[in-house]
Design a protein around this motif. Structure first.
Motif, PDB file in Angstrom:
ATOM      1  N   SER A  53      -8.058  29.458  -7.731  1.00 64.49           N
ATOM      2  CA  SER A  53      -8.567  28.520  -6.735  1.00 64.49           C
ATOM      3  C   SER A  53      -8.905  27.200  -7.398  1.00 64.49           C
ATOM      4  CB  SER A  53      -9.824  29.104  -6.064  1.00 64.49           C
ATOM      5  OG  SER A  53     -10.424  28.183  -5.183  1.00 64.49           O
ATOM      6  N   GLY A  54      -8.580  26.102  -6.707  1.00 64.77           N
ATOM      7  CA  GLY A  54      -8.973  24.793  -7.189  1.00 64.77           C
ATOM      8  C   GLY A  54      -7.848  24.034  -7.859  1.00 64.77           C
ATOM      9  N   SER A  55      -8.167  22.819  -8.266  1.00 63.89           N
ATOM     10  CA  SER A  55      -7.193  21.947  -8.897  1.00 63.89           C
ATOM     11  C   SER A  55      -7.934  20.939  -9.745  1.00 63.89           C
ATOM     12  CB  SER A  55      -6.352  21.225  -7.822  1.00 63.89           C
ATOM     13  OG  SER A  55      -5.285  20.516  -8.401  1.00 63.89           O
ATOM     14  N   GLY A  56      -7.203  20.252 -10.595  1.00 63.26           N
ATOM     15  CA  GLY A  56      -7.807  19.190 -11.385  1.00 63.26           C
ATOM     16  C   GLY A  56      -8.797  19.703 -12.410  1.00 63.26           C
ATOM     17  N   LEU A  57     -10.040  19.286 -12.290  1.00 64.70           N
ATOM     18  CA  LEU A  57     -11.062  19.580 -13.288  1.00 64.70           C
ATOM     19  C   LEU A  57     -11.893  20.814 -12.969  1.00 64.70           C
ATOM     20  CD1 LEU A  57     -12.360  15.928 -13.884  1.00 64.70           C
ATOM     21  CD2 LEU A  57     -10.405  17.089 -14.908  1.00 64.70           C
ATOM     22  N   ASP A  58     -11.562  21.530 -11.900  1.00 62.97           N
ATOM     23  CA  ASP A  58     -12.309  22.733 -11.516  1.00 62.97           C
ATOM     24  C   ASP A  58     -11.314  23.750 -10.967  1.00 62.97           C
ATOM     25  OD1 ASP A  58     -14.012  24.692 -10.606  1.00 62.97           O
ATOM     26  OD2 ASP A  58     -15.329  23.344  -9.493  1.00 62.97           O
ATOM     27  N   VAL A  59     -10.808  24.600 -11.848  1.00 61.31           N
ATOM     28  CA  VAL A  59      -9.785  25.584 -11.486  1.00 61.31           C
ATOM     29  C   VAL A  59     -10.301  26.963 -11.882  1.00 61.31           C
ATOM     30  CG1 VAL A  59      -7.371  26.245 -11.660  1.00 61.31           C
ATOM     31  CG2 VAL A  59      -8.017  23.854 -11.986  1.00 61.31           C
ATOM     32  N   ARG A  60     -10.548  27.819 -10.914  1.00 67.92           N
ATOM     33  CA  ARG A  60     -11.209  29.103 -11.148  1.00 67.92           C
ATOM     34  C   ARG A  60     -10.236  30.251 -10.889  1.00 67.92           C
ATOM     35  NH1 ARG A  60     -17.112  27.847  -8.330  1.00 67.92           N
ATOM     36  NH2 ARG A  60     -17.152  25.641  -8.931  1.00 67.92           N
ATOM     37  N   ILE A  61     -10.414  31.337 -11.639  1.00 68.75           N
ATOM     38  CA  ILE A  61      -9.599  32.518 -11.413  1.00 68.75           C
ATOM     39  C   ILE A  61     -10.492  33.739 -11.251  1.00 68.75           C
ATOM     40  CG2 ILE A  61      -7.728  31.532 -12.793  1.00 68.75           C
ATOM     41  CD1 ILE A  61      -8.343  33.747 -14.894  1.00 68.75           C
ATOM     42  N   THR A  62      -9.915  34.782 -10.687  1.00 71.47           N
ATOM     43  CA  THR A  62     -10.595  36.076 -10.619  1.00 71.47           C
ATOM     44  C   THR A  62      -9.656  37.152 -11.154  1.00 71.47           C
ATOM     45  OG1 THR A  62      -9.834  36.615  -8.376  1.00 71.47           O
ATOM     46  CG2 THR A  62     -11.893  35.367  -8.584  1.00 71.47           C
ATOM     47  N   HIS A 112      -1.629  36.547 -15.127  1.00 67.84           N
ATOM     48  CA  HIS A 112      -0.949  36.023 -13.935  1.00 67.84           C
ATOM     49  C   HIS A 112      -1.727  34.847 -13.346  1.00 67.84           C
ATOM     50  CE1 HIS A 112       1.537  36.523 -10.214  1.00 67.84           C
ATOM     51  NE2 HIS A 112       0.450  36.002  -9.650  1.00 67.84           N
ATOM     52  N   GLU A 113      -3.020  35.047 -13.120  1.00 72.24           N
ATOM     53  CA  GLU A 113      -3.819  33.976 -12.512  1.00 72.24           C
ATOM     54  C   GLU A 113      -3.997  32.797 -13.467  1.00 72.24           C
ATOM     55  OE1 GLU A 113      -4.104  34.082  -9.484  1.00 72.24           O
ATOM     56  OE2 GLU A 113      -3.706  36.213  -9.173  1.00 72.24           O
ATOM     57  N   VAL A 114      -4.010  33.058 -14.763  1.00 69.46           N
ATOM     58  CA  VAL A 114      -4.049  31.965 -15.740  1.00 69.46           C
ATOM     59  C   VAL A 114      -2.792  31.103 -15.616  1.00 69.46           C
ATOM     60  CG1 VAL A 114      -3.833  31.475 -18.228  1.00 69.46           C
ATOM     61  CG2 VAL A 114      -5.664  32.952 -17.385  1.00 69.46           C
ATOM     62  N   GLY A 115      -1.651  31.732 -15.329  1.00 71.32           N
ATOM     63  CA  GLY A 115      -0.438  30.942 -15.108  1.00 71.32           C
ATOM     64  C   GLY A 115      -0.615  29.948 -13.980  1.00 71.32           C
ATOM     65  N   HIS A 116      -1.209  30.410 -12.868  1.00 71.55           N
ATOM     66  CA  HIS A 116      -1.500  29.489 -11.765  1.00 71.55           C
ATOM     67  C   HIS A 116      -2.474  28.403 -12.214  1.00 71.55           C
ATOM     68  CE1 HIS A 116       0.573  31.531  -8.532  1.00 71.55           C
ATOM     69  NE2 HIS A 116      -0.073  32.672  -8.733  1.00 71.55           N
ATOM     70  N   ALA A 117      -3.540  28.829 -12.875  1.00 69.20           N
ATOM     71  CA  ALA A 117      -4.595  27.886 -13.249  1.00 69.20           C
ATOM     72  C   ALA A 117      -4.086  26.846 -14.239  1.00 69.20           C
ATOM     73  CB  ALA A 117      -5.783  28.643 -13.834  1.00 69.20           C
ATOM     74  N   CYS A 118      -3.277  27.277 -15.210  1.00 72.94           N
ATOM     75  CA  CYS A 118      -2.760  26.329 -16.204  1.00 72.94           C
ATOM     76  C   CYS A 118      -1.809  25.322 -15.582  1.00 72.94           C
ATOM     77  CB  CYS A 118      -2.083  27.084 -17.345  1.00 72.94           C
ATOM     78  SG  CYS A 118      -3.243  27.860 -18.484  1.00 72.94           S
ATOM     79  N   TYR A 119      -1.104  25.728 -14.540  1.00 69.54           N
ATOM     80  CA  TYR A 119      -0.288  24.759 -13.807  1.00 69.54           C
ATOM     81  C   TYR A 119      -1.181  23.642 -13.281  1.00 69.54           C
ATOM     82  CZ  TYR A 119       3.314  23.203 -10.385  1.00 69.54           C
ATOM     83  OH  TYR A 119       4.239  22.488  -9.658  1.00 69.54           O
ATOM     84  N   GLU A 120      -2.255  24.002 -12.598  1.00 71.05           N
ATOM     85  CA  GLU A 120      -3.139  22.974 -12.040  1.00 71.05           C
ATOM     86  C   GLU A 120      -3.832  22.175 -13.142  1.00 71.05           C
ATOM     87  OE1 GLU A 120      -3.386  22.074  -8.944  1.00 71.05           O
ATOM     88  OE2 GLU A 120      -2.095  23.653  -8.136  1.00 71.05           O
ATOM     89  N   GLN A 121      -4.256  22.848 -14.209  1.00 65.83           N
ATOM     90  CA  GLN A 121      -4.909  22.126 -15.305  1.00 65.83           C
ATOM     91  C   GLN A 121      -3.935  21.251 -16.081  1.00 65.83           C
ATOM     92  OE1 GLN A 121      -6.921  25.207 -17.612  1.00 65.83           O
ATOM     93  NE2 GLN A 121      -8.812  24.940 -16.441  1.00 65.83           N
ATOM     94  N   GLY A 122      -2.642  21.572 -16.018  1.00 71.72           N
ATOM     95  CA  GLY A 122      -1.651  20.832 -16.786  1.00 71.72           C
ATOM     96  C   GLY A 122      -1.099  19.605 -16.104  1.00 71.72           C
ATOM     97  N   VAL A 150       0.103  14.136  -5.110  1.00 73.28           N
ATOM     98  CA  VAL A 150       0.942  14.531  -6.243  1.00 73.28           C
ATOM     99  C   VAL A 150       0.149  15.377  -7.235  1.00 73.28           C
ATOM    100  CG1 VAL A 150       2.291  13.610  -8.194  1.00 73.28           C
ATOM    101  CG2 VAL A 150       2.474  12.563  -5.964  1.00 73.28           C
ATOM    102  N   GLY A 151      -1.161  15.414  -7.108  1.00 69.38           N
ATOM    103  CA  GLY A 151      -2.016  16.073  -8.086  1.00 69.38           C
ATOM    104  C   GLY A 151      -2.188  17.560  -7.914  1.00 69.38           C
ATOM    105  N   GLY A 152      -1.304  18.220  -7.168  1.00 68.50           N
ATOM    106  CA  GLY A 152      -1.336  19.674  -7.032  1.00 68.50           C
ATOM    107  C   GLY A 152       0.049  20.244  -7.261  1.00 68.50           C
ATOM    108  N   GLY A 153       0.139  21.551  -7.384  1.00 67.39           N
ATOM    109  CA  GLY A 153       1.433  22.182  -7.557  1.00 67.39           C
ATOM    110  C   GLY A 153       2.374  21.852  -6.415  1.00 67.39           C
ATOM    111  N   VAL A 154       3.658  21.700  -6.721  1.00 63.41           N
ATOM    112  CA  VAL A 154       4.604  21.200  -5.728  1.00 63.41           C
ATOM    113  C   VAL A 154       4.893  22.225  -4.643  1.00 63.41           C
ATOM    114  CG1 VAL A 154       6.653  21.911  -7.043  1.00 63.41           C
ATOM    115  CG2 VAL A 154       6.809  20.007  -5.438  1.00 63.41           C
ATOM    116  N   SER A 155       4.815  23.503  -4.962  1.00 64.59           N
ATOM    117  CA  SER A 155       5.079  24.537  -3.968  1.00 64.59           C
ATOM    118  C   SER A 155       4.510  25.847  -4.467  1.00 64.59           C
ATOM    119  CB  SER A 155       6.586  24.692  -3.704  1.00 64.59           C
ATOM    120  OG  SER A 155       7.224  25.379  -4.774  1.00 64.59           O
ATOM    121  N   ILE A 156       4.385  26.803  -3.560  1.00 62.34           N
ATOM    122  CA  ILE A 156       3.898  28.116  -3.966  1.00 62.34           C
ATOM    123  C   ILE A 156       4.945  28.838  -4.803  1.00 62.34           C
ATOM    124  CG2 ILE A 156       2.978  30.321  -3.175  1.00 62.34           C
ATOM    125  CD1 ILE A 156       1.142  27.955  -2.681  1.00 62.34           C
TER     126      ILE A 156
END
Length: 490
Positions: free
Chosen positions: A229-238, A255-265, A275-281
């Protein structure tokens, strides 16, 4: 003096910030909210949805879009995404958007209780209300086009159900044949031992850090259904734990780190912009799946993980690294999509894709869903569903109105297959790094070629730029044949 483009982007940054706040309400509901707060949280979700809807159809946006001039290619992408959102949101009445937010918030809690009680009937009225609202929304957006495509494009812009059906039609027979061949072979050894939760969570944190998750701008909590959950400077996983299955915890985390690192990257210059979020699911899922599977379940990385597990848990019943690699990648019959191996995972997704298309079109009624699920599962997997939590109630998605979301999981696997081929060409020494528990060369490649761009390019364009070829299912199928042919000697 500001320009129309500047005014538009100022407005958009505030909207994006409020959207992040709304997302935090969802994170809290999954992790910390008391059960008794359901009705109030539904109202809070509805209020935020109303505010965001109003901002997204503000008449000034149309005026700004008519006169704004982008300063560069990034600005062009910003305008393209804002125009897309404006056109879509303007077609959906505010009352409908608010009702959807309230109803899905309520339905989520009803689903959770029904799942715990193994009571499908308790969930069906809520599901019916959510489906009716999503159909109404789809009709507003689609006009004369396919309503399912209108929902699908919320998650995978440019995709159509017909295109994905053709792709999945090529996947299904190959996966079914591979599954049948594997299940005819002796099973690998299984884990044995004691795996306390504290040890699982400690190693999951080590894995998160190894794969590049920045915990100074994130956190790891427990949830019934792992998510990011989240984007930019606050991206949380469970993540989640099971006393007899530590892999569930470890690979849910990766798996969730993969999502989070996309947003953090994503390039920080794009923070709180379209433009500051992942382009698609689908692209998002490509990152989580390649982290989890092609990297995290590779033979060199599992060799490193074998040592880590023995250090923490002692004897785990596996004699050597090769047997551990086979154990991690074991193909066994099971009910649960999120616990499925790479061979069977997409078969679970394809089942859901076909059923939800039928639900949205009206070819399948909500009251007939459980029977349809059970029949299809028996046909695809060769055994019967034993209880609803292992069947139609296992996933959270439909309670949250996420019709059109499921196919992006398999599309993400297809993208991951293409990306893995490309990064392996560029990183010939990768296995040596993975054997040391260091996937940074691969995650760095993904950050450079995929993650940093956020929504700058359309999904197909992004994967094509990264790999040099238009994505298709062939690399994924070849990878699965090689890997599991080696493990099972077929």
């Amino acid at each position: 003096m500001t320009t129309p483009f500047d005014d538009l982007m100022d407005h958009q940054r505030e909207t994006e910030a409020l959207s992040q706040v709304a997302g935090r309400l969802g994170w809290d509901q999954e992790t910390m909210m008391p059960d008794g707060a359901t009705e109030q949280r539904a109202e809070e979700h509805g209020a935020m949805a109303a505010v965001l809807h109003a901002r997204r159809i503000d008449p000034r946006i149309g005026e700004w879009l008519q006169t704004a001039t982008a300063p560069d290619a990034v600005g062009d992408a910003q305008l393209r995404l804002i125009q897309r959102s404006f056109d879509r949101t303007a077609k959906v009445p505010a009352q409908l958007a608010t009702a959807l937010a309230r109803e899905t918030s309520r339905a989520h809690r009803i689903w959770a209780r029904a799942r715990a009680d193994e009571d499908v009937a308790a969930f069906l009225p809520a599901l019916s209300r959510v489906l009716d609202l999503r159909r109404e929304e789809a009709a507003c957006i689609a006009g004369d086009a396919d309503p399912y495509d209108a929902l699908l494009n919320d998650y995978e812009p440019g995709a159509t159900g017909a295109q994905l059906s053709a792709m999945f039609g090529a996947l299904r027979p190959r996966l079914s044949a591979l599954r049948a061949a594997i299940l005819d072979r002796p099973a690998p050894p299984a884990l044995q031992g004691n795996f306390p939760e504290a040890g699982q969570l400690a190693l999951s944190r080590t894995l998160a850090l190894a794969f590049g998750y920045d915990l100074s701008q994130g956190r790891i909590d427990k949830a019934v259904h792992p998510f990011s959950s989240g984007s930019g400077l606050d991206v949380r996983i469970t993540t989640r734990t099971a006393a007899d299955d530590p892999f569930n915890c470890f690979y849910s985390t990766v798996h969730e780190v993969g999502h989070a690192c996309y947003e953090q990257g994503i390039d920080r210059a794009y923070l709180l912009t379209p433009v500051g979020g992942g382009v698609s699911i689908g692209v998002h899922e490509s990152q989580s799946r390649i982290y989890e599977n092609q990297l995290g379940r590779s033979e060199p990385f599992t060799g490193w993980l074998y040592g880590q597990m023995r250090d923490i848990f002692g004897d785990i019943g596996i004699a050597n690294e090769r047997d551990f690699f086979a154990c991690v990648n074991s193909v066994r019959s099971g009910f649960i999509r999120t616990e499925a191996d790479e061979v069977q995972y997409n078969l679970h997704v394809l089942l859901r894709f076909d059923l939800e298309r039928a639900l949205v079109s009206g070819d399948l009624g909500v009251n007939d869903l459980e029977a349809a699920w059970n029949d299809r599962f028996a046909a695809d997997f060769g055994f019967a569903v034993d209880r609803p939590s292992n069947g139609v109630l296992q996933d959270v998605h439909w309670s949250e109105g996420l019709f059109g979301y499921f196919p992006t999981y398999s599309l993400g696997n297809v993208y991951a297959g293409c990306l893995h081929d490309a990064l392996r060409r560029d990183l010939p020494a990768l296995d040596d790094d993975l054997a040391r528990g260091d996937p940074s060369a691969a995650t760095g490649w993904l950050r450079q070629h995929v993650q940093q761009h956020g929504g700058l390019f359309e999904p197909i364009d992004l994967i094509t730029r990264a790999t040099g070829a238009v994505p298709d299912e062939a690399p994924l199928l070849a990878y699965l044949d090689r890997k599991f042919g080696d493990i099972y000697g077929i």
